[in-house]
Design a protein around this motif. Structure first.
Motif, PDB file in Angstrom:
ATOM      1  N   VAL A   1      -3.129  -7.120  -6.208  1.00 28.10           N
ATOM      2  CA  VAL A   1      -2.677  -6.017  -5.367  1.00 28.10           C
ATOM      3  C   VAL A   1      -2.384  -6.564  -3.988  1.00 28.10           C
ATOM      4  N   SER A   2      -1.200  -6.292  -3.490  1.00 26.66           N
ATOM      5  CA  SER A   2      -0.842  -6.673  -2.128  1.00 26.66           C
ATOM      6  C   SER A   2      -0.450  -5.391  -1.410  1.00 26.66           C
TER       7      SER A   2
ATOM      8  N   THR B   1      -4.052   8.396   3.581  1.00 28.56           N
ATOM      9  CA  THR B   1      -2.915   8.588   2.680  1.00 28.56           C
ATOM     10  C   THR B   1      -3.313   9.442   1.486  1.00 28.56           C
ATOM     11  N   LEU B   2      -4.483   9.182   0.910  1.00 26.93           N
ATOM     12  CA  LEU B   2      -4.964  10.010  -0.195  1.00 26.93           C
ATOM     13  C   LEU B   2      -5.148  11.461   0.231  1.00 26.93           C
ATOM     14  N   MET B   3      -5.677  11.664   1.424  1.00 29.61           N
ATOM     15  CA  MET B   3      -5.853  13.031   1.928  1.00 29.61           C
ATOM     16  C   MET B   3      -4.505  13.709   2.139  1.00 29.61           C
ATOM     17  N   ALA B   4      -3.523  12.979   2.657  1.00 27.84           N
ATOM     18  CA  ALA B   4      -2.191  13.551   2.880  1.00 27.84           C
ATOM     19  C   ALA B   4      -1.539  13.942   1.552  1.00 27.84           C
ATOM     20  N   ILE B   5      -1.744  13.135   0.516  1.00 27.50           N
ATOM     21  CA  ILE B   5      -1.224  13.489  -0.810  1.00 27.50           C
ATOM     22  C   ILE B   5      -1.906  14.764  -1.298  1.00 27.50           C
ATOM     23  N   GLY B   6      -3.227  14.822  -1.187  1.00 27.62           N
ATOM     24  CA  GLY B   6      -3.982  15.988  -1.636  1.00 27.62           C
ATOM     25  C   GLY B   6      -3.609  17.259  -0.900  1.00 27.62           C
ATOM     26  N   GLU B   7      -3.255  17.126   0.362  1.00 25.45           N
ATOM     27  CA  GLU B   7      -2.870  18.286   1.179  1.00 25.45           C
ATOM     28  C   GLU B   7      -1.397  18.634   1.018  1.00 25.45           C
ATOM     29  N   GLY B   8      -0.652  17.833   0.258  1.00 23.03           N
ATOM     30  CA  GLY B   8       0.763  18.104   0.033  1.00 23.03           C
ATOM     31  C   GLY B   8       1.679  17.702   1.175  1.00 23.03           C
ATOM     32  N   ARG B   9       1.180  16.908   2.122  1.00 25.01           N
ATOM     33  CA  ARG B   9       2.009  16.478   3.251  1.00 25.01           C
ATOM     34  C   ARG B   9       2.966  15.358   2.868  1.00 25.01           C
TER      35      ARG B   9
ATOM     36  N   ALA C   1       3.785   7.385  -1.043  1.00 27.97           N
ATOM     37  CA  ALA C   1       2.689   6.417  -0.953  1.00 27.97           C
ATOM     38  C   ALA C   1       3.021   5.156  -1.729  1.00 27.97           C
ATOM     39  N   ARG C   2       3.638   5.298  -2.886  1.00 23.39           N
ATOM     40  CA  ARG C   2       4.018   4.135  -3.692  1.00 23.39           C
ATOM     41  C   ARG C   2       5.001   3.252  -2.921  1.00 23.39           C
ATOM     42  N   LYS C   3       5.955   3.864  -2.230  1.00 30.41           N
ATOM     43  CA  LYS C   3       6.921   3.095  -1.434  1.00 30.41           C
ATOM     44  C   LYS C   3       6.219   2.316  -0.337  1.00 30.41           C
ATOM     45  N   TRP C   4       5.233   2.953   0.293  1.00 30.44           N
ATOM     46  CA  TRP C   4       4.486   2.267   1.352  1.00 30.44           C
ATOM     47  C   TRP C   4       3.734   1.068   0.790  1.00 30.44           C
ATOM     48  N   LEU C   5       3.105   1.253  -0.372  1.00 28.43           N
ATOM     49  CA  LEU C   5       2.378   0.149  -0.989  1.00 28.43           C
ATOM     50  C   LEU C   5       3.317  -0.994  -1.360  1.00 28.43           C
ATOM     51  N   GLU C   6       4.465  -0.642  -1.890  1.00 29.77           N
ATOM     52  CA  GLU C   6       5.428  -1.664  -2.293  1.00 29.77           C
ATOM     53  C   GLU C   6       6.054  -2.377  -1.094  1.00 29.77           C
ATOM     54  N   ALA C   7       6.040  -1.725   0.059  1.00 29.41           N
ATOM     55  CA  ALA C   7       6.596  -2.345   1.267  1.00 29.41           C
ATOM     56  C   ALA C   7       5.755  -3.537   1.722  1.00 29.41           C
ATOM     57  N   LYS C   8       4.471  -3.550   1.362  1.00 33.78           N
ATOM     58  CA  LYS C   8       3.551  -4.625   1.736  1.00 33.78           C
ATOM     59  C   LYS C   8       3.532  -4.853   3.242  1.00 33.78           C
ATOM     60  N   ASP C   9       3.594  -3.776   3.980  1.00 29.35           N
ATOM     61  CA  ASP C   9       3.606  -3.849   5.440  1.00 29.35           C
ATOM     62  C   ASP C   9       2.859  -2.641   5.983  1.00 29.35           C
ATOM     63  N   LYS C  10       1.727  -2.874   6.616  1.00 28.98           N
ATOM     64  CA  LYS C  10       0.910  -1.752   7.060  1.00 28.98           C
ATOM     65  C   LYS C  10       1.585  -0.914   8.152  1.00 28.98           C
ATOM     66  N   ARG C  11       2.621  -1.431   8.762  1.00 32.85           N
ATOM     67  CA  ARG C  11       3.299  -0.667   9.816  1.00 32.85           C
ATOM     68  C   ARG C  11       4.049   0.548   9.275  1.00 32.85           C
ATOM     69  N   VAL C  12       4.334   0.583   7.961  1.00 32.95           N
ATOM     70  CA  VAL C  12       5.053   1.723   7.405  1.00 32.95           C
ATOM     71  C   VAL C  12       4.137   2.914   7.152  1.00 32.95           C
TER      72      VAL C  12
END
Length: 92
Positions: A3-4, A50-58, A64-75
């Protein structure tokens, strides 16, 4: 499985071989545990927010998957406050 996630390009690159997320309910509260073989600064706070934002529907899971695949915490635009988050154990 490798996982990266939330990586910044070298020299701050970090590759995590093992990341486990578990959660359970204790009374009215949820207990969420992140276990892994390495973490970057604020990584757990960003993942939790991020998990909370998904749960709240934001945001959607696809966001979230796109952010993980970006491999850049700035996103990741979320960062949970430290309240209630603590380091339980370090193993070597």
């Amino acid at each position: 499985m490798q996982v990266s996630i939330f990586m910044v390009q070298p020299p701050y690159f970090c590759c995590i071989e093992k990341l486990i997320l578990s959660f359970h309910k204790e009374g009215d509260e949820w207990v969420v545990t992140f276990s892994g073989d390495g973490f970057l600064r604020y990584m757990v706070r960003m993942l939790m927010a991020t998990l909370m934002a998904i749960g709240e529907g934001r945001i959607t899971k696809e966001d979230a998957r796109k952010w993980l695949e970006a491999k850049d915490k700035r996103v990741c635009r979320f960062n949970a406050p430290p309240n209630g988050l603590y380091l339980k154990e370090v193993r070597y």
